[in-house]
Scaffold this motif. Structure first.
Motif, PDB file in Angstrom:
ATOM      1  N   LEU A  51       0.947  -1.337  -0.089  1.00  0.00           N
ATOM      2  CA  LEU A  51      -0.083  -0.062   0.024  1.00  0.00           C
ATOM      3  C   LEU A  51       0.780   1.279  -0.066  1.00  0.00           C
ATOM      4  O   LEU A  51       1.774   1.333   0.669  1.00  0.00           O
ATOM      5  CB  LEU A  51      -0.779  -0.085   1.380  1.00  0.00           C
ATOM      6  CG  LEU A  51      -1.993   0.901   1.352  1.00  0.00           C
ATOM      7  CD1 LEU A  51      -3.149   0.443   0.254  1.00  0.00           C
ATOM      8  CD2 LEU A  51      -2.716   0.822   2.590  1.00  0.00           C
TER       9      LEU A  51
ATOM     10  N   VAL B 277      -0.859   6.041   3.110  1.00  0.00           N
ATOM     11  CA  VAL B 277      -1.543   5.422   3.984  1.00  0.00           C
ATOM     12  C   VAL B 277      -2.198   6.531   4.879  1.00  0.00           C
ATOM     13  O   VAL B 277      -2.169   6.820   6.146  1.00  0.00           O
ATOM     14  CB  VAL B 277      -0.844   4.607   5.205  1.00  0.00           C
ATOM     15  CG1 VAL B 277      -1.915   3.697   6.037  1.00  0.00           C
ATOM     16  CG2 VAL B 277       0.131   3.461   4.420  1.00  0.00           C
TER      17      VAL B 277
ATOM     18  N   ALA C  61      -6.995   5.250   2.598  1.00  0.00           N
ATOM     19  CA  ALA C  61      -6.540   3.586   2.786  1.00  0.00           C
ATOM     20  C   ALA C  61      -6.930   2.970   4.093  1.00  0.00           C
ATOM     21  O   ALA C  61      -6.946   1.707   4.156  1.00  0.00           O
ATOM     22  CB  ALA C  61      -4.995   3.895   2.850  1.00  0.00           C
ATOM     23  N   ARG C  62      -7.038   3.796   5.297  1.00  0.00           N
ATOM     24  CA  ARG C  62      -7.183   3.332   6.384  1.00  0.00           C
ATOM     25  C   ARG C  62      -8.665   2.708   6.553  1.00  0.00           C
ATOM     26  O   ARG C  62      -9.096   1.602   7.039  1.00  0.00           O
ATOM     27  CB  ARG C  62      -6.867   4.027   7.691  1.00  0.00           C
ATOM     28  CG  ARG C  62      -5.254   4.267   7.931  1.00  0.00           C
ATOM     29  CD  ARG C  62      -5.008   5.059   8.934  1.00  0.00           C
ATOM     30  NE  ARG C  62      -3.461   5.537   8.990  1.00  0.00           N
ATOM     31  CZ  ARG C  62      -2.949   4.635   9.776  1.00  0.00           C
ATOM     32  NH1 ARG C  62      -3.364   3.375  10.221  1.00  0.00           N
ATOM     33  NH2 ARG C  62      -1.468   4.776   9.771  1.00  0.00           N
TER      34      ARG C  62
ATOM     35  N   HIS D 176      -9.256   0.902   2.161  1.00  0.00           N
ATOM     36  CA  HIS D 176      -8.266  -0.263   1.668  1.00  0.00           C
ATOM     37  C   HIS D 176      -7.803  -1.343   2.506  1.00  0.00           C
ATOM     38  O   HIS D 176      -7.924  -2.720   2.391  1.00  0.00           O
ATOM     39  CB  HIS D 176      -7.055   0.430   0.941  1.00  0.00           C
ATOM     40  CG  HIS D 176      -7.477   1.261  -0.240  1.00  0.00           C
ATOM     41  ND1 HIS D 176      -7.187   0.715  -1.702  1.00  0.00           N
ATOM     42  CD2 HIS D 176      -7.883   2.328  -0.477  1.00  0.00           C
ATOM     43  CE1 HIS D 176      -7.506   1.674  -2.551  1.00  0.00           C
ATOM     44  NE2 HIS D 176      -8.074   2.845  -1.869  1.00  0.00           N
TER      45      HIS D 176
ATOM     46  N   ALA E 271       4.305  -1.394   3.333  1.00  0.00           N
ATOM     47  CA  ALA E 271       3.558  -0.060   2.979  1.00  0.00           C
ATOM     48  C   ALA E 271       4.517   0.931   2.808  1.00  0.00           C
ATOM     49  O   ALA E 271       5.634   0.868   3.008  1.00  0.00           O
ATOM     50  CB  ALA E 271       2.645   0.393   4.450  1.00  0.00           C
TER      51      ALA E 271
ATOM     52  N   SER F 244       5.064   5.125   3.197  1.00  0.00           N
ATOM     53  CA  SER F 244       4.502   6.426   3.748  1.00  0.00           C
ATOM     54  C   SER F 244       5.437   7.172   4.183  1.00  0.00           C
ATOM     55  O   SER F 244       6.595   6.776   4.576  1.00  0.00           O
ATOM     56  CB  SER F 244       3.467   5.773   4.920  1.00  0.00           C
ATOM     57  OG  SER F 244       3.092   7.016   5.514  1.00  0.00           O
TER      58      SER F 244
ATOM     59  N   CYS G 263      -2.549   5.236  -3.182  1.00  0.00           N
ATOM     60  CA  CYS G 263      -3.568   6.089  -2.427  1.00  0.00           C
ATOM     61  C   CYS G 263      -3.208   7.616  -2.136  1.00  0.00           C
ATOM     62  O   CYS G 263      -3.612   8.141  -1.116  1.00  0.00           O
ATOM     63  CB  CYS G 263      -3.963   5.428  -1.024  1.00  0.00           C
ATOM     64  SG  CYS G 263      -4.519   3.606  -1.432  1.00  0.00           S
TER      65      CYS G 263
ATOM     66  N   GLU H  55      -6.062   4.799  -7.020  1.00  0.00           N
ATOM     67  CA  GLU H  55      -7.441   5.226  -6.535  1.00  0.00           C
ATOM     68  C   GLU H  55      -7.983   6.480  -7.252  1.00  0.00           C
ATOM     69  O   GLU H  55      -7.270   6.849  -8.590  1.00  0.00           O
ATOM     70  CB  GLU H  55      -6.813   5.808  -5.175  1.00  0.00           C
ATOM     71  CG  GLU H  55      -7.557   5.471  -3.905  1.00  0.00           C
ATOM     72  CD  GLU H  55      -9.119   5.554  -3.981  1.00  0.00           C
ATOM     73  OE1 GLU H  55      -9.728   6.301  -4.516  1.00  0.00           O
ATOM     74  OE2 GLU H  55      -9.647   4.908  -3.046  1.00  0.00           O
TER      75      GLU H  55
ATOM     76  N   TYR I 113     -15.237  -1.281  -1.968  1.00  0.00           N
ATOM     77  CA  TYR I 113     -13.872  -1.653  -1.686  1.00  0.00           C
ATOM     78  C   TYR I 113     -13.555  -2.904  -1.986  1.00  0.00           C
ATOM     79  O   TYR I 113     -12.749  -3.564  -2.310  1.00  0.00           O
ATOM     80  CB  TYR I 113     -13.199  -0.768  -0.765  1.00  0.00           C
ATOM     81  CG  TYR I 113     -12.874   0.477  -1.196  1.00  0.00           C
ATOM     82  CD1 TYR I 113     -11.542   0.981  -1.795  1.00  0.00           C
ATOM     83  CD2 TYR I 113     -13.994   1.614  -0.948  1.00  0.00           C
ATOM     84  CE1 TYR I 113     -11.400   2.368  -2.331  1.00  0.00           C
ATOM     85  CE2 TYR I 113     -13.452   2.797  -1.531  1.00  0.00           C
ATOM     86  CZ  TYR I 113     -12.284   3.157  -2.105  1.00  0.00           C
ATOM     87  OH  TYR I 113     -12.052   4.372  -2.248  1.00  0.00           O
TER      88      TYR I 113
END
Length: 309
Positions: free
Chosen positions: A8, A11, A15-16, A19, A34, A36, A66, A89, A266
């Motif tokens: 991912l 975040v 996303a939280r 996703h 991830a 971020s 995202c 996204e 989703y």
């Protein structure tokens, strides 16, 4: 084939909220990392950049981007050049041309590129499409109004050039309309209400027509202080259809019928992405983004009071 090893990228709230639960609920995906700028506090390794993830030796098959749309293209190019499948996204990019470039790269490298439109998977949308296919459309009205302070707090990127402003949620309505209406349509005029201290509009009115001359209107406003309104109303020769899409559920009202269902958007997107990867194909529909671009091309800009969060 085993589970798709998945990373991912970005975040944040979407996303939280969407996703991560969808990934966790789909056995076709295994979240392995991830990316971020800050520690996302997930139970997987995290990296500050995609390059750092690729250099780590962790095996990755696919990624979801995202991030804000203004930076998504460069990340998608990186991912595709690393041989990864890419889930975008919405909106899929800041411009139409950059999405077409990504499509060409994905095709050349035999990777899956998925431009996701989550609202198309809301309950009742496919039923609405089937019902409208057998009827004559007389008029269409879209009303998409919400309080930006509640739904997009602190999202400075959304006010910047390329962030779309009120069209960021409004494009969800256009993704539904382009899916359910039986004939193509195009914008004929638009008015964009832009705060004096921002690049992107806080409200907009857009008029469309289809090839039969059917009139269609769209009103979007981020200054709504009451309950949000996310409605599409279609008048036909056999009565009126109303589709209301809300967080958590959707409601379709037809003459003599009512259909409601929970939010599975989703989950359906990730099921679709897994099928695309298995079949070795892409799904890159830019029709909703094209309508937004046309509204910006045609739009009269009207300055309104500055927006201060």
């Amino acid at each position: 084939m085993g589970a798709i090893r998945f990373a991912l990228i970005g975040v944040g709230k979407i996303a939280r909220d969407q996703h991560l639960p969808a990934i966790a609920g789909n056995p076709d995906f295994d979240l392995v990392a991830a990316v971020s700028h800050h520690d996302p506090e997930l139970d997987v390794p995290w990296f500050a950049t995609l390059d750092a993830l690729m250099a780590s030796g962790i095996a990755v098959d696919a990624v979801a981007l995202c991030t804000p749309p203004q930076v998504r293209h460069a990340l998608a190019v990186q991912a595709l050049h690393h041989g990864l499948h890419v889930f975008l996204e919405k909106p899929p990019g800041a411009t139409l041309a950059e999405v077409e470039t990504l499509r060409a790269i994905a095709d050349a490298r035999g990777r899956t590129l998925f431009a996701s439109w989550h609202s198309r998977y809301a309950a009742g949308v496919d039923l609405a499409k089937a019902w409208l296919a057998e009827r004559q459309i007389r008029a269409v009205r879209i009303v998409w109004r919400e309080d930006v302070r509640e739904w997009h707090p602190g999202q400075e990127w959304i006010w910047q050039a390329g962030g779309l402003g009120v069209f960021d949620p409004g494009i969800n309505a256009l993704s539904i309309a382009t899916h359910i209406l039986p004939q193509p349509f195009h914008a004929t005029q638009a008015v964009l209400y832009v705060p004096a201290n921002r690049d992107a509009p806080i409200a907009a009115d857009v008029a469309f027509t289809d090839v039969s001359g059917t009139q269609m209107s769209m009103n979007m406003d981020w200054r709504e202080t009451g309950a949000p309104t996310w409605d599409i109303t279609v008048e036909t020769d056999d009565g009126t259809l109303r589709l209301s899409v809300a967080i958590g559920h959707a409601r379709l009202v037809l003459p003599h019928a009512l259909h409601e269902g929970p939010d599975r958007e989703y989950a359906a997107l990730y099921a679709r992405f897994a099928r695309l990867i298995a079949d070795g194909i892409s799904d890159v529909d830019v029709a909703p983004l094209r309508h937004v671009a046309d509204a910006f091309l045609l739009g009269q800009r009207r300055l309104v009071e500055p927006f201060v969060e």
